[in-house]
Design a protein around this motif. Structure first.
Motif, mmCIF file in Angstrom:
data_model
loop_
_atom_site.group_PDB
_atom_site.id
_atom_site.type_symbol
_atom_site.label_atom_id
_atom_site.label_comp_id
_atom_site.label_asym_id
_atom_site.label_seq_id
_atom_site.Cartn_x
_atom_site.Cartn_y
_atom_site.Cartn_z
ATOM 1 N N ALA A 54 0.821 -1.211 0.000
ATOM 2 C CA ALA A 54 0.000 0.000 0.000
ATOM 3 C C ALA A 54 0.859 1.267 0.000
ATOM 4 C CB ALA A 54 -0.911 -0.020 1.220
ATOM 5 N N LEU A 55 1.947 1.238 0.758
ATOM 6 C CA LEU A 55 2.813 2.410 0.858
ATOM 7 C C LEU A 55 3.364 2.769 -0.520
ATOM 8 C CD1 LEU A 55 4.305 4.417 2.800
ATOM 9 C CD2 LEU A 55 6.170 2.787 2.810
ATOM 10 N N LYS A 56 3.880 1.746 -1.191
ATOM 11 C CA LYS A 56 4.471 1.993 -2.501
ATOM 12 C C LYS A 56 3.392 2.436 -3.501
ATOM 13 C CE LYS A 56 7.772 0.237 -5.759
ATOM 14 N NZ LYS A 56 8.720 -0.796 -6.102
ATOM 15 N N ASP B 84 -1.107 12.686 5.078
ATOM 16 C CA ASP B 84 -1.718 11.560 4.365
ATOM 17 C C ASP B 84 -0.909 10.280 4.567
ATOM 18 O OD1 ASP B 84 -3.516 13.384 3.608
ATOM 19 O OD2 ASP B 84 -2.914 13.497 1.498
ATOM 20 N N LEU B 85 0.404 10.406 4.525
ATOM 21 C CA LEU B 85 1.241 9.216 4.710
ATOM 22 C C LEU B 85 1.092 8.682 6.130
ATOM 23 C CD1 LEU B 85 4.503 10.158 2.790
ATOM 24 C CD2 LEU B 85 2.808 8.445 2.159
ATOM 25 N N GLU B 86 0.993 9.605 7.070
ATOM 26 C CA GLU B 86 0.835 9.178 8.459
ATOM 27 C C GLU B 86 -0.462 8.397 8.651
ATOM 28 O OE1 GLU B 86 1.512 12.914 10.351
ATOM 29 O OE2 GLU B 86 3.584 12.374 10.911
ATOM 30 N N LYS C 99 -0.936 4.491 9.714
ATOM 31 C CA LYS C 99 -1.793 4.115 10.829
ATOM 32 C C LYS C 99 -2.828 3.084 10.376
ATOM 33 C CE LYS C 99 -3.982 6.414 14.696
ATOM 34 N NZ LYS C 99 -4.714 7.611 15.120
ATOM 35 N N GLU C 100 -3.390 3.375 9.242
ATOM 36 C CA GLU C 100 -4.436 2.518 8.695
ATOM 37 C C GLU C 100 -3.915 1.101 8.465
ATOM 38 O OE1 GLU C 100 -6.557 2.482 4.394
ATOM 39 O OE2 GLU C 100 -6.063 4.455 5.223
ATOM 40 N N HIS C 101 -2.715 0.992 7.929
ATOM 41 C CA HIS C 101 -2.165 -0.333 7.636
ATOM 42 C C HIS C 101 -1.303 -0.869 8.772
ATOM 43 C CE1 HIS C 101 -3.464 0.929 3.658
ATOM 44 N NE2 HIS C 101 -3.507 -0.372 3.368
ATOM 45 N N ASN C 102 -1.261 -0.120 9.849
ATOM 46 C CA ASN C 102 -0.532 -0.581 11.025
ATOM 47 C C ASN C 102 0.934 -0.891 10.702
ATOM 48 O OD1 ASN C 102 -0.574 -0.955 13.669
ATOM 49 N ND2 ASN C 102 -1.404 -3.046 13.637
ATOM 50 N N LEU C 103 1.567 0.002 9.979
ATOM 51 C CA LEU C 103 2.962 -0.216 9.591
ATOM 52 C C LEU C 103 3.880 0.313 10.694
ATOM 53 C CD1 LEU C 103 2.692 0.994 5.887
ATOM 54 C CD2 LEU C 103 2.727 -1.375 6.708
ATOM 55 N N ASP C 104 5.046 -0.314 10.823
ATOM 56 C CA ASP C 104 5.976 0.088 11.867
ATOM 57 C C ASP C 104 6.885 1.194 11.321
ATOM 58 O OD1 ASP C 104 7.159 0.066 14.288
ATOM 59 O OD2 ASP C 104 8.400 -1.699 13.931
#
Lengths: 530, 423, 246
Positions: A87-89, A362-364, A368-373
């Motif tokens: 999702a990030l990419k 938006d990235l933050e 948060k939404e995808h629970n990424l570290d």
């Protein structure tokens, strides 16, 4: 009527006002200069930080040392890695606000010459060569002998390092100089005799004679043929690994430009008690060995990662603060056994600086939404350390401006006080002719205003010329910037601000003594011999 | 004498006008002094605070002959350390007795070692010995913010860590840490130490995060030095003793006694970090020149107007037979006295403000500002150079003022003395 | 840690000996037994706390009571060509893949890799340590070895020798008395006419659970020229003529 009175007053007393006029003009010029210096320093410094070090945003693993206070956070052994995929990419590659995104691998290393001498080395940044100039446009290649791109067919990996600093320069690469001699007095004489005999030198007497003969010997074509029997004899008498290795280094040398230094090394190994270690300046195409820690926590039998590197370019560094070298991320990733999506940080450059906060938000929320570290840091946070230098210069500039204004204030008060004394009768006459004290005050204020305006115009021309000169040639001695030079940026605001500030200061300063005028009666003003 | 008398008399009689000049030059001197104090403070902070923890400053550094050269020429560490000073306590004692010497101390060599705590290794801490009772200079550079001070008499070696390392090591006060690594001489060494507490340097800087303090016994263990051995000594001189002369004397004495010592001016030893601060200093000095220049124009204005008003007085002097050079002397001296008095007052006032600001102890945790302040506590410094610069600047200001104003102002006809009033 | 290997090389070897008298004689004889000028083959098995197990085979050439050692790996394939040379305080490592040699000075650890050799490079007892007999029973003699100089790899070693002359156990101490390494010798066998332990187990209380076991397989006395131990030979191999069977 006011205009007439003001102009008349000014022209009548123009001689006395001359110096005040010069003073105001100079202050205006100095203020324009200082204000422009402040804004130029801050915006150039911020831009430099973005271009050389922080980009606009960085997505970092939560435990990244970049998010810790202090420098020493990097002393942990493990590389903190992140994954740039999913999702990030998708989000970043499709976001129209993002101009460039570059996944980096930042690590440290130990750099050795082929002769196994340690070289200063701080941090290594693995980056896709095509992206380097786009994500960090400030990392200009100042001199280069080839691209950063790794060619798997080539044995050596290109390395771009910061430009050669003054303290790395070696003045006498091909010769021994008096500073290289360690012995003094009779012990030196003894060494001169011994070395001359062993090397077959015919020196003139004394230190300079010996050095001249030694340097002539160094430059002879058959140096190796001449020195080898001596080295062999010496090793047979008493084996010395350093001497044997120095000879091996010379024999195996593949870089002809280093021949002089290697010859000097053999002589130093022959006479370590008399000659100092040989220093060498970094040069393009020089081969070195870089050792980096493995990516994962060490295995007990893990060897270090040994990378054969070659200086292919000298690049602009962040003056004073950071000392980064760059390498093609593909080779680093392969050597570290990482996936293509892995890195230590993801840097982003937005198309527009104004869009950075929105992008960050938006990235933050995506994280948060995808629970990424992961965490997102902007250029202000990442540059918090170096930007306070700019803050400090702003403070210094502010103090200076304060001083200029104070000067203006003091001299205006002084001049008005004197004027009130000297032009007492004139004022009295005007009052007697029906001018009210307030009107009189306005005339004086008007005179001050005109004086300030005219002198400011002259000052603005002068200041503008200075600023122009510094935009073209730069302000030298600014070691905070590349080339030790700060190129000024035009700041129209500086002209307006300086005018307003001087005008207000002058106005208020003039008011102080003038208020006394209001209380005076015409009779007082016309009195004799006050 | 007559000149001085006349000057003083006219100063008093024109007290109000002189006061303006006095106020202007005084205020400006004070501000310039504060400005220069800032850069002095920055350098002092850095030298005494941050760098002082790395390498405590002294007037003179003492090495054994050839040791400093070996280090500067890039000889290997073991070769360099082999040239350490032996029997340093005795050496310190006899050095302390030399004339002009106020204090001798051993600055010590930091040793790099890792911390092992709960199975995790944190690399590259630099350890410095500290006996709080015996080394008040260094002790005063730190504040224990958590835990206790080091106790050299404790059964186990103790350490103090920088407060910023707490977030990383996560060890509570009293925790057992293992220091592991090698001595300066390459011998494997490990020792159990107790974490006495966390310290904050009086002058903090991001570079100090990895510096740890250890009790002397622990340091001896970690470093591998033999008791009594040290790489260099620091010598501080009595006030007013000329450094160059002292170095010459000490060198001659050492040679005569066959001690094999070499003496170096600490400030002239290479150190790149100071370049930044000296550069800022140059910029600040340059700015003071601009200010002085502008002020000079203003002062010229005041003086010119003053003299304009004192035409009668000047005329009277001529009437009494005074010559131009005499008058130039009188008026120059008058301006000079006023300016110097003002500059002195300004500096004194600046000193007061400096004391007040320093007492406020303005502190920052921002690492960048710490670099600018030269440390974490804003400190205004003091140096003879700054005072000299202000007094010298005032002197030049006087000369320039005299040159550009007196010539014209003294072109007064003796008749002015008796003229009623001028337009 | 390759260091273990170096360490193991330093203390393995064997061949029995002799009713020795002075403490110095005891260790000199033990060294002569353990560290002959020779070409040997050995294997090294490392077992980690987490259950990892790594096995290496190698040939090594040693001289001057292990002050000079050249190691060539023969297995696994990934290690072949990654050779080591140890001379006095320094370790030279050749990386096959990059064909570069790096030098790790003993007083510098290269963090992050466990590649810090300094603390385990060559244990030379007689040059670096002064022995004192601290205990004796019917079968063993205990020697306290104290470093003669501070460049010695360990501050103190307590070495227990069998009366036959070979070592049984060595404990390496830091200056503060804490244990850095423990060496246990076993599998006493006749090899080349000498009786000595062929297995050496090294453990460290600082890294509990990690065990290195070094086993000598063969050992032939060799005459080795000093120039065998030159870094150019890490690349080119040992030139013929410099190393010959005695």
């Amino acid at each position: 009527m006011y205009a007439k009175l003001i102009l008349r007053g000014l022209s009548r007393h123009r001689k006395k006002g001359k110096r005040l006029f010069i003073l105001l003009a100079l202050c205006s010029a100095a203020m324009i200069f200082t204000l422009t210096f402040q804004t130029s320093f801050t915006s150039r410094y911020e831009a430099m930080g973005i271009d050389l070090y922080t980009a606009h945003l960085a997505v970092l693993p939560t435990e990244s040392p970049k998010l810790k206070e202090g420098f020493f956070a990097t002393n942990k052994e493990k590389l903190e890695l992140m994954d740039y995929s999913g999702a990030l990419k998708d989000r970043i590659t499709s976001d129209p606000r993002v101009e460039t995104a570059a996944l980096l691998l930042e690590t440290t290393g130990m750099l050795q010459t082929l002769e196994n001498e340690n070289q200063p080395f701080y941090s290594l940044i693995g980056v896709e060569p095509d992206l380097l100039g786009r994500i960090f446009p400030g990392v200009q290649v100042l001199s280069s002998s080839g691209p950063l791109t790794w060619n798997p067919a080539e044995k050596e990996i290109p390395l771009y390092r910061p430009l050669v600093e003054f303290w790395e320069r070696v003045k006498n690469p091909e010769e021994f100089i008096p500073g290289n001699l360690k012995l003094k007095g009779t012990r030196a004489e003894e060494f001169f005799r011994q070395a001359s005999q062993e090397l077959g030198l015919n020196p003139l007497s004394g230190e300079s004679g010996f050095l001249e003969a030694l340097n002539r010997f160094l430059k002879e074509g058959d140096f190796l043929a001449k020195i080898k029997p001596l080295v062999d004899r010496r090793l047979a008498e008493r084996y010395q690994e350093t001497l044997d290795n120095a000879l091996a280094d010379l024999e195996n040398n593949r870089e002809p430009q280093r021949w002089p230094a290697l010859k000097k090394r053999v002589l130093r190994a022959l006479y370590p008690q008399a000659l100092s270690p040989v220093q060498e300046e970094p040069t393009l195409n020089r081969s070195l060995t870089l050792t980096v820690p493995p990516a994962a926590q060490e295995g007990v039998m893990t060897s270090p990662l040994v990378l054969p590197v070659v200086y292919k370019g000298f690049v602009q560094r962040f003056p004073l603060y950071f000392w980064n070298s760059y390498m093609d991320i593909r080779v680093l990733r392969e050597e570290l056994g990482l996936k293509e999506s892995q890195g230590t940080s993801l840097y982003l450059r937005a198309k527009n600086l104004a869009e950075v906060p929105g992008l960050k938000r938006d990235l933050e929320s995506l994280i948060k939404e995808h629970n990424l570290d992961l965490k997102v840091a902007d250029y202000q946070y990442l540059g918090r350390m170096h930007m306070s230098t700019a803050q400090a210069f702003s403070v210094i500039g502010g103090i200076l401006i304060g001083l200029f204004l104070l000067t203006v204030g003091i001299f205006i008060i002084n001049s008005i006080l004197l004027a009130l004394i000297q032009r007492r009768r004139e004022i009295g006459t005007a009052v007697a002719l029906g001018l009210s004290p307030v009107q009189n005050l306005l005339v004086f204020l008007g005179e001050t205003g005109v004086l300030v305006t005219v002198s400011w115009i002259i000052g603005a021309v002068l200041g503008g010329l200075m600023v122009w000169a510094f935009t073209v040639w730069g302000l030298p001695g600014m070691i905070f910037f590349p080339g030790d030079t700060l190129y000024f940026l035009w700041n129209p605001g500086a002209f307006g601000t300086s005018y307003l500030m001087i005008l207000l200061t002058a106005g208020f300063s003039a008011l102080l003594p003038l208020l006394g005028l209001l209380k005076k009666k015409p009779v007082d003003l016309l009195k004799e011999g006050q | 004498m007559l000149t001085l008398k006349l000057v003083l008399r006219s100063l008093v009689s024109h007290a109000q006008r002189s006061f303006i000049l006095l106020a202007v030059v005084g205020t400006v001197s004070m501000l310039l002094f504060l400005f220069l104090s800032f850069s002095d403070g920055e350098i002092e902070n850095f030298k005494e605070g941050v760098m002082g923890i790395y390498d405590p400053p002294s007037d003179i550094r003492v090495y054994s002959a050839g040791a400093r050269e070996a280090m500067d020429q890039g000889e290997e560490a073991l070769t360099v350390y082999a040239l350490a000073l032996k029997d340093s306590p005795q050496l310190m004692e006899i050095l302390a007795k030399r004339p002009g010497v106020r204090q001798v101390f051993s600055p010590g060599q930091m040793v790099r070692q890792d911390i092992l705590y709960q199975g995790e290794k944190i690399r590259n801490f630099m350890w410095r010995a500290l006996d709080p009772a015996a080394d008040p200079w260094m002790r005063n550079k730190l504040r224990v913010v958590e835990g206790r001070d080091l106790d050299p008499a404790a059964p186990q070696p103790q350490v103090l860590l920088h407060k910023s390392s707490k977030s990383f090591i996560k060890a509570p006060v009293g925790a057992q840490l293992t220091l592991i690594g090698q001595t300066l001489f390459g011998q494997a060494v490990s020792q159990e130490v107790q974490l006495a507490g966390y310290y904050a340097p009086e002058q903090d800087n991001p570079n100090l995060g990895t510096i740890g303090f250890i009790t002397p016994g622990g340091y001896l263990m970690a470093s591998g030095w033999n008791p009594g051995e040290t790489f260099a000594l620091g010598v501080n001189l009595e006030k007013g003793v000329d450094k160059a002369a002292a170095i010459k004397d000490l060198s001659a004495w050492s040679q005569e006694q066959g001690l094999g010592l070499s003496f170096w001016d600490f400030e002239k030893l290479p150190g790149d970090v100071f370049n930044v601060y000296s550069m800022i200093r140059v910029i600040i000095l340059f700015m003071t020149v601009i200010i002085l220049f502008i002020i000079t124009v203003g002062v010229m204005n005041i003086v010119a107007v003053n003299l304009q008003d004192r035409r009668r007085e000047i005329g009277t002097y001529y009437c009494l037979g005074a010559e131009r050079p005499f008058l130039i002397r009188i008026y120059t001296l008058e301006i000079l006295l006023t300016n110097l008095l003002a500059a002195g007052a300004g500096v004194l006032l600046g000193l007061g403000i400096r004391a007040w600001i320093n007492a406020l102890k303005i502190t920052t945790e921002e690492s960048g500002l710490q670099l600018v302040f030269g440390g974490s506590v804003f400190h205004l410094g003091f140096s003879g150079e700054s005072v000299g610069w202000i007094i010298g600047g005032t002197g030049i200001l006087t000369v320039v003022t005299a040159l550009f104003t007196l010539g014209k102002a003294l072109k007064v006809s003796p008749v002015s003395a008796i003229k009623e009033e001028e337009a | 840690m390759k260091g273990y290997l170096v360490f193991a090389l330093g203390v393995l070897g064997l061949g029995g000996l002799l009713g020795a008298q002075s403490p110095t004689d005891w260790i000199k004889n033990a060294e002569a037994l353990m560290f002959p000028e020779a070409r040997a083959t050995a294997s090294l098995v490392f077992t980690a706390q987490d259950g990892r197990r790594e096995t290496y085979d190698m040939v090594f050439y040693a001289k001057d009571r292990n002050q000079k050692v050249m190691v060539q790996f023969t297995a696994p394939a990934s290690s072949v060509g990654n050779d080591l040379m140890m001379i006095e305080q320094n370790v030279w490592y050749r990386d096959k893949k990059s064909s570069r040699i790096i030098k790790v000075p003993s007083n510098q650890s290269f963090g992050g890799t466990g590649f810090s050799y300094g603390d385990v490079v060559r244990l030379n007892f007689s040059d670096n340590y002064t022995p004192v007999i601290s205990g004796e029973d019917a079968k063993t003699i205990t020697l306290d070895l104290t470093a003669k100089n501070r460049e010695a790899p360990y501050f103190k070693i307590v070495l227990i020798l069998a009366k036959e002359g070979y070592p049984l156990r060595g404990t390496c101490y830091s200056r503060d008395g804490s244990v850095l390494k423990v060496m246990e010798y076993s599998r006493v066998t006749a090899l080349g006419g000498k009786v000595k332990p062929l297995d050496l187990k090294v453990t460290s209380p600082k890294e509990p659970g990690n065990v290195t076991l070094m086993s000598i397989k063969t050992e032939e006395p060799y005459a080795l020229d000093d120039r065998v131990f030159n870094k150019r030979n890490l690349e080119t191999g040992i030139p013929t003529g410099l190393a010959r069977k005695k």
